[in-house]
Every structure is written in structure tokens, then in C-alpha cells.
Design a protein around this motif. Structure first.
Motif, PDB file in Angstrom:
ATOM      1  N   UNK A   7      -9.837   4.699   4.712  1.00  0.00           N
ATOM      2  CA  UNK A   7     -10.251   3.574   3.874  1.00  0.00           C
ATOM      3  C   UNK A   7      -9.085   2.616   3.629  1.00  0.00           C
ATOM      4  N   UNK A   8      -7.912   3.178   3.352  1.00  0.00           N
ATOM      5  CA  UNK A   8      -6.758   2.358   2.978  1.00  0.00           C
ATOM      6  C   UNK A   8      -6.339   1.415   4.102  1.00  0.00           C
ATOM      7  N   UNK A   9      -6.267   1.898   5.330  1.00  0.00           N
ATOM      8  CA  UNK A   9      -5.790   1.025   6.409  1.00  0.00           C
ATOM      9  C   UNK A   9      -6.807  -0.079   6.716  1.00  0.00           C
ATOM     10  N   UNK A  10      -8.094   0.232   6.518  1.00  0.00           N
ATOM     11  CA  UNK A  10      -9.108  -0.801   6.705  1.00  0.00           C
ATOM     12  C   UNK A  10      -9.009  -1.890   5.635  1.00  0.00           C
ATOM     13  N   UNK A  69      -1.366  -0.991  -4.258  1.00  0.00           N
ATOM     14  CA  UNK A  69      -2.622  -0.253  -4.105  1.00  0.00           C
ATOM     15  C   UNK A  69      -2.266   1.184  -3.744  1.00  0.00           C
ATOM     16  N   UNK A  70      -2.711   2.095  -4.582  1.00  0.00           N
ATOM     17  CA  UNK A  70      -2.308   3.506  -4.488  1.00  0.00           C
ATOM     18  C   UNK A  70      -3.423   4.348  -3.892  1.00  0.00           C
ATOM     19  N   UNK A  90      -5.484 -13.393   4.554  1.00  0.00           N
ATOM     20  CA  UNK A  90      -4.315 -14.254   4.390  1.00  0.00           C
ATOM     21  C   UNK A  90      -3.264 -13.729   3.430  1.00  0.00           C
ATOM     22  N   UNK A  91      -3.449 -12.503   2.931  1.00  0.00           N
ATOM     23  CA  UNK A  91      -2.460 -11.930   2.023  1.00  0.00           C
ATOM     24  C   UNK A  91      -1.279 -11.366   2.808  1.00  0.00           C
ATOM     25  N   UNK A  92      -0.138 -11.248   2.127  1.00  0.00           N
ATOM     26  CA  UNK A  92       1.048 -10.643   2.737  1.00  0.00           C
ATOM     27  C   UNK A  92       1.004  -9.147   2.435  1.00  0.00           C
ATOM     28  N   UNK A  93       0.828  -8.339   3.473  1.00  0.00           N
ATOM     29  CA  UNK A  93       0.576  -6.903   3.300  1.00  0.00           C
ATOM     30  C   UNK A  93       1.711  -6.070   3.878  1.00  0.00           C
ATOM     31  N   UNK A  94       2.150  -5.066   3.113  1.00  0.00           N
ATOM     32  CA  UNK A  94       3.107  -4.068   3.600  1.00  0.00           C
ATOM     33  C   UNK A  94       2.594  -2.695   3.167  1.00  0.00           C
ATOM     34  N   UNK A 150       0.836  -1.200   0.000  1.00  0.00           N
ATOM     35  CA  UNK A 150       0.000   0.000   0.000  1.00  0.00           C
ATOM     36  C   UNK A 150       0.873   1.252   0.000  1.00  0.00           C
ATOM     37  N   UNK A 151       0.685   2.100  -0.989  1.00  0.00           N
ATOM     38  CA  UNK A 151       1.324   3.418  -0.980  1.00  0.00           C
ATOM     39  C   UNK A 151       0.304   4.391  -0.398  1.00  0.00           C
TER      40      UNK A 151
END
Length: 450
Positions: free
Chosen positions: A12-15, A67-68, A24-28, A5-6
Motif C-alpha cells: 500500500x505504501x509504495x503505491x 507518512x508512517x 506533483x509532490x516531492x516524495x522520499x 515515507x517511513x
């Protein structure tokens, strides 16, 4: 799947980041600043960036998706690196569509009421233990996140915002969802920095209607002439279901809805909220909830966060916080308070905070918006006007725009706070309308006055 995530810190983005982590995704992610509650919630799930800033080295060919967020700029260092590597870059709504292509998409649109209507629908479905995916623009009681995504659920309920999708995708968010079932609550000019004329703004709702899936169902507020025209003139092959304000009455400070099964006491109030309820009922019926079950559930709906949210009350005083900032929302909220508390002094406080509301050319749209209040106060920050690079707005311009001789205008946060704390609140209904915080007002401290 590895997702970065940029601008991960947005509401909305952090949710969405949390929802994908739970899936189950790998999120950064990265951001140049993150405030609470986003900060503490990201930290809870181990998703808070180790340090704030933009770091191109975080972007590599190993990432599946970027995701921008709107908070990022076109020249963002991480975005430039992602473009250089040819990575797949999604806006927030684009990615939601990708996650819901095989589901029945229910999209709630309109200039006002969409968060409340979406919240009502989710409250009813949750009450009856119906599992759906969703995205809503407010924190709801009984729901941990504002976004929920699964592989198995058949329906997804989406709040359809008309603002732009990302810094590199200038399409309105709700154009990307292609709904099977949709609702339009109302059209009142907003976001004038993006839609410079009212006609241009209305066109966005026409595009939304025409983008519906062939044979889809459109629920629409027939009492709004612009919505009625947009939907009824559409040549898209969709089914059209109008709704209007249901019959109701107020007795001893409680609003009752008249139904075939008898009078139903509600926790919400105001004509606009009763309109919202009528729209939500149609949508729930399309999703398999019958009328009786809808009424049973909606009786316990107390509202979405910051949407006529009661923050303090005693026998003689009540204080509400509301997100209202556009002229139509301000007028509807103020009128609702006065109707509900007809025997009390209504003190309406409005912060002009958004780009549109601080624009000298748009100010005239507020004519009469605070007329139903017994006392009306407007707060704005000249500093905010400068930050938004707008022309200077004077107190006199604001007084002229609202066309109310006794309008009180404050530009200094401390002066506004002093006014509130010195005001007698006996037999008063106060509403604080803003998408901001009046230059740092401590709402919790204010509630202790009651």
C-alpha cells in the motif's frame, strides 16, 4: 509539499508514494528491505531509496509530512527524530482522509470480499470512463497503481481495512475514513492478535457504521446475520440498502446471471462473488451508473489479482490462486470451485500463514472449511510459528481442527512441492489458497504442468 515515507516498500505504501509523486509532490522514503514488485516500481519513478536502512539525518524541519507504515516499529530512528522535531505524522489511512475531505468518500468494508467489490466498482467506472480517485488492495488490470489521487475528481473509492493504522495509531484503518457511502460485505473473526474476542471484532464494524456522515448511505449484505444486526441496530441517521445473492445458474462451466434483460454470462463464479456483484451494483448506482450500464461492464470483469485468479488451464485441468486464509474465505472459495467444476476432482491446498491461522486457539475455527474439496492439503511452516512467537502447532492439532480424516499436512516446502508435481492433474480443479507462497513455491513453474 515535501513528504517522507517511513517504510515506503509496503504494498500500500509504495503505491501511495507513486500516486503522490504523480500528483506533483516531492516524495522520499526509507525501508530496511524492499522486495519486488515494490522495488522495481519505486525504481521506475526514481523513488527507491539509495540504500536500505533507517537514517535519522533524512528527517528535517523542511519536511511537511511524515507518512508512517505498519512495518516500522515504535522505536524507529526516523520516527523518533520526526517526533523530536514535532513534524506532522500521518498513518496511511489518516493521510488518505486528509486528501479526500472535500470529496464524496465511498468505503468498502467487511472481513471478506472488500478487495473484489472495490475492484468490481472500479472496473465498471473505468469501462464507462468515469474518473474517480481510489485506493484498492490489489493490482487491477487496466490500472497502473493501486492508489490514485487528484485535486479534481468528486468521488474517492476506498477499500476499508479493519487492521490497525500504524505503530502509534492503534485505530482500525476504516474508522478514519468517515464515509458518505459505505458497504459491509460480511463479518467473520480475523486479526485475533488485535481483536482477542469475536465481540470485540464485531464492535469495530459498529464503530465504522456509526462514523458514517449524517444522511449517508449504507449498502449491506442482509444474508450475513452479523452485518444485518450491526447495520439495522445502528441509530446513526443513515439510509440503509440491503443486498443478497442474485439468481444465477451454471451451464457448461460458465456462470450466468439472471437479469431483466436476459441471462448474462460472467467470467467470475461462486456464490460469494455473485454476492459481491450485487453489492457493487448498489454502490455503482449510488455513483450514477444505471443497472443496464453496470451489467454491460461487469460481464468483462475477470477478478482481482490473487482473488480466484486463474493461473493455468487446459482442456482437463485448471489452477487457481486465491488470497483466502480465514476460515470463512477458505470455505467459500472451496465451495465455489466445487460448484463450478462439479464433475472434476477439486484439489484444495491451504497455507496457514497469518498470525490468526497459526494460533492454536483459533485453529478450531477451520472446522469443515475444506469439506467440499475432494482432496485437501494444508501446508504450514513451524519456522513461521516461531517467528510469530506462537505456541508450537502439531500436524495432529491441524488434522483435529479441520475434522477431516484424509487431510494431508505438510511442513516441509520441498515435500509439498514434490506432492504437487507428482500428483495427476487430469480432470482436476486445483486451488492454492494463501497470503504467502508455501515456503517459496514457484507458481510459474507449477503452471507449466498444465
Amino acid at each position: 509539499m515535501r513528504i517522507h515515507f517511513i517504510a515506503i516498500g509496503g504494498s500500500a505504501m509504495h503505491n501511495l508514494a507513486i500516486a503522490l509523486h504523480q500528483k506533483g509532490y516531492q516524495v522520499s522514503g526509507s525501508d530496511d528491505t524492499i522486495h519486488n514488485p515494490s522495488k522495481s516500481r519505486l525504481e521506475k519513478y526514481g523513488l527507491l531509496p539509495a540504500e536500505f536502512g533507517w537514517f535519522p539525518e533524512k528527517i528535517s524541519a523542511n519536511l511537511d509530512v511524515i507518512i508512517l507504515g505498519m512495518h516500522a516499529k515504535k522505536n524507529n530512528l526516523e520516527l523518533l527524530k520526526a517526533q523530536e522535531l514535532g513534524l506532522k505524522i500521518y498513518s496511511y489511512p489518516e493521510f488518505l482522509y486528509e486528501q479526500s475531505k472535500d470529496k464524496t468518500r465511498v468505503v468498502i468494508g467487511g472481513s471478506h470480499g472488500k478487495t473484489t467489490i472495490t475492484s468490481m466498482i472500479l472496473h465498471v467506472l473505468n469501462y464507462h470512463e468515469r474518473e474517480v480517485d481510489y485506493m484498492v488492495g490489489a493490482q487491477l488490470e487496466g490500472f497502473e497503481t493501486m492508489v490514485h489521487l487528484t485535486t479534481d475528481n468528486d468521488f474517492i473509492v476506498l477499500e476499508g481495512d479493519e487492521y490497525l493504522s500504524s505503530p502509534i495509531d492503534r485505530r482500525p484503518k476504516f474508522h478514519l475514513y468517515k464515509p458518505n457511502i459505505a458497504l459491509l460485505s460480511g463479518i467473520a473473526w480475523d486479526h485475533i492478535n488485535v481483536f482477542p474476542t469475536f465481540e470485540n471484532y464485531v464492535d469495530q464494524f459498529k464503530i465504522f457504521t456509526d462514523a458514517m456522515v449524517n444522511g449517508g448511505s449504507m449498502v449491506y449484505n442482509i444474508e450475513d446475520e452479523y452485518v444485518k444486526n450491526v447495520v439495522e441496530s445502528s441509530e446513526n441517521h443513515i439510509k440503509k440498502y440491503p443486498y443478497e445473492t442474485p439468481n444465477y445458474f451454471i451451464e457448461d462451466g460458465t456462470t450466468y446471471l439472471e437479469t431483466a434483460e436476459g441471462d448474462l454470462p460472467l467470467e467470475i463464479f461462486g456464490k460469494h462473488n455473485l454476492q459481491n456483484l450485487a453489492g457493487a451494483k448498489w454502490i455503482c448506482q449510488h455513483m450514477g451508473i444505471d443497472e443496464d450500464d453496470f451489467y454491460e461492464a461487469i460481464a468483462s470483469f475477470s477478478g482481482a489479482s490473487k482473488r480466484l485468479e486463474k493461473i493455468a488451464e487446459n482442456k482437463t485441468t485448471v489452477i487457481f490462486k486465491d488470497f483466502a486464509h480465514s476460515p470463512s474465505k477458505v470455505a467459500a472459495t472451496t465451495k465455489a470451485i466445487k460448484e463450478q467444476y462439479a464433475k472434476r476432482t477439486v484439489l484444495a491446498c491451504l497455507e496457514l500463514h497469518t498470525y490468526s491461522s497459526l494460533n492454536a486457539e483459533f485453529l478450531s475455527e477451520y472446522k469443515g472449511a475444506l469439506n467440499t474439496a475432494d482432496k485437501a492439503v494444508v501446508f504450514y511452516s513451524p519456522h513461521a510459528v516461531k517467528i510469530k512467537q506462537l505456541s508450537e502447532v502439531t500436524k495432529q492439532q491441524i488434522a483435529n481442527a479441520f475434522q477431516r480424516d484424509d487431510l494431508i499436512v505438510y511442513t516441509n516446502p520441498q515435500d509439498f512441492k514434490d506432492f504437487l508435481f507428482q500428483e495427476s492433474l487430469q480432470n482436476t480443479a486445483m486451488v492454492l489458497m494463501s497470503s504467502g507462497n508455501y515456503g517459496g513455491l514457484d507458481f510459474e513453474e507449477l503452471t507449466r504442468l498444465v
